[in-house]
Design a protein around this motif. Structure first.
Motif, short mmCIF file in Angstrom:
data_model
loop_
_atom_site.label_atom_id
_atom_site.label_comp_id
_atom_site.label_asym_id
_atom_site.label_seq_id
_atom_site.Cartn_x
_atom_site.Cartn_y
_atom_site.Cartn_z
N ASP A 4 0.81 -1.21 0.00
CA ASP A 4 0.00 0.00 0.00
C ASP A 4 0.85 1.27 0.00
N ALA A 5 2.05 1.19 0.55
CA ALA A 5 2.89 2.38 0.64
C ALA A 5 4.36 2.00 0.71
N LEU A 6 5.19 2.93 0.25
CA LEU A 6 6.63 2.84 0.42
C LEU A 6 6.98 3.84 1.51
N VAL A 7 7.67 3.38 2.54
CA VAL A 7 7.99 4.24 3.68
C VAL A 7 9.49 4.21 3.99
N SER A 8 9.95 5.23 4.65
CA SER A 8 11.28 5.25 5.22
C SER A 8 11.09 5.06 6.72
N LEU A 9 11.65 3.99 7.25
CA LEU A 9 11.48 3.64 8.66
C LEU A 9 12.81 3.74 9.38
N SER A 10 12.84 4.51 10.46
CA SER A 10 14.03 4.64 11.30
C SER A 10 13.71 4.05 12.67
N LEU A 11 14.41 3.00 13.03
CA LEU A 11 14.22 2.40 14.35
C LEU A 11 15.04 3.17 15.38
N LEU A 12 14.45 3.35 16.56
CA LEU A 12 15.17 3.99 17.65
C LEU A 12 16.30 3.07 18.12
N GLU A 16 17.49 4.29 23.51
CA GLU A 16 16.45 5.32 23.47
C GLU A 16 15.05 4.72 23.47
N GLY A 17 14.94 3.44 23.85
CA GLY A 17 13.64 2.79 23.93
C GLY A 17 13.28 1.91 22.76
N GLY A 18 14.21 1.76 21.83
CA GLY A 18 13.97 0.91 20.66
C GLY A 18 14.04 -0.57 21.01
N PHE A 19 13.88 -1.41 19.99
CA PHE A 19 13.97 -2.86 20.19
C PHE A 19 15.33 -3.24 20.75
N ARG A 20 15.35 -4.34 21.50
CA ARG A 20 16.61 -4.84 22.07
C ARG A 20 17.44 -5.58 21.04
N SER A 21 16.79 -6.08 19.99
CA SER A 21 17.50 -6.80 18.93
C SER A 21 16.91 -6.41 17.58
N GLU A 51 18.53 -3.44 12.12
CA GLU A 51 19.13 -3.22 13.44
C GLU A 51 18.52 -1.99 14.13
N PRO A 52 18.41 -2.02 15.45
CA PRO A 52 18.00 -0.81 16.17
C PRO A 52 18.94 0.34 15.81
N GLY A 53 18.37 1.53 15.61
CA GLY A 53 19.17 2.69 15.25
C GLY A 53 19.38 2.87 13.76
N SER A 54 18.89 1.94 12.95
CA SER A 54 19.09 2.06 11.50
C SER A 54 17.82 2.52 10.79
N THR A 55 17.99 2.91 9.53
CA THR A 55 16.89 3.38 8.69
C THR A 55 16.82 2.51 7.45
N ARG A 56 15.60 2.22 7.03
CA ARG A 56 15.39 1.37 5.86
C ARG A 56 14.14 1.80 5.12
N SER A 57 14.15 1.69 3.80
CA SER A 57 12.94 1.88 2.99
C SER A 57 12.23 0.54 2.89
N LEU A 58 10.92 0.55 3.14
CA LEU A 58 10.13 -0.68 3.14
C LEU A 58 8.81 -0.46 2.42
N LYS A 59 8.32 -1.51 1.79
CA LYS A 59 6.94 -1.52 1.30
C LYS A 59 6.10 -2.13 2.41
#
Length: 116
Positions: A4-12, A16-21, A51-59
């Motif tokens: 439905d959409a292409l997004v840029s996702l940045s994990l904390l 800073e409260g992001g995922f542990r793995s 990985e936590p702290g990284s950014t990725r483009s996802l559908k």
């Protein structure tokens, strides 16, 4: 899987409260929050761990795409919720709107050919 959409996702980052793995390869289930009141369930096929702290483009594909479609404007920001905010992102493109425009253009072309 439908997209439905292409997004840029940045994990904390974890600190800073992001995922542990990392988010593993496979189907990721998340909740996109465009405001503090309403969340929208989405799915994404993850081809490489994120990985936590990284950014990725996802559908992404939404469980209720018709409800979220009005919010899928390029540049719209959102948070990713998993019991807490674990990331943020921006809409790059609404693939659903692009598909609908393509279908409408195809129908118009078919009508024009049929009329001649």
């Amino acid at each position: 899987m439908r997209s439905d959409a292409l997004v840029s996702l940045s994990l904390l980052p974890t600190a800073e409260g992001g995922f542990r793995s990392s988010i593993p390869v496979g189907v990721f289930h998340g909740v996109m929050m465009f405001d503090d009141k309403q969340g929208y369930d989405f799915r994404s096929d993850i081809e490489e761990p994120i990985e936590p702290g990284s950014t990725r483009s996802l559908k992404v594909a939404f469980l209720s795409p018709d409800e979220v479609l009005p919010l899928l404007c390029a540049g719209a920001s959102f948070n990713v919720w998993a019991g807490r905010v674990v990331g943020q992102g921006r809409i790059i493109e609404s693939l659903r709107l692009r598909q609908e425009h393509r279908s409408a253009a195809s129908e118009a072309l078919t009508r024009a050919v049929d009329d001649n």
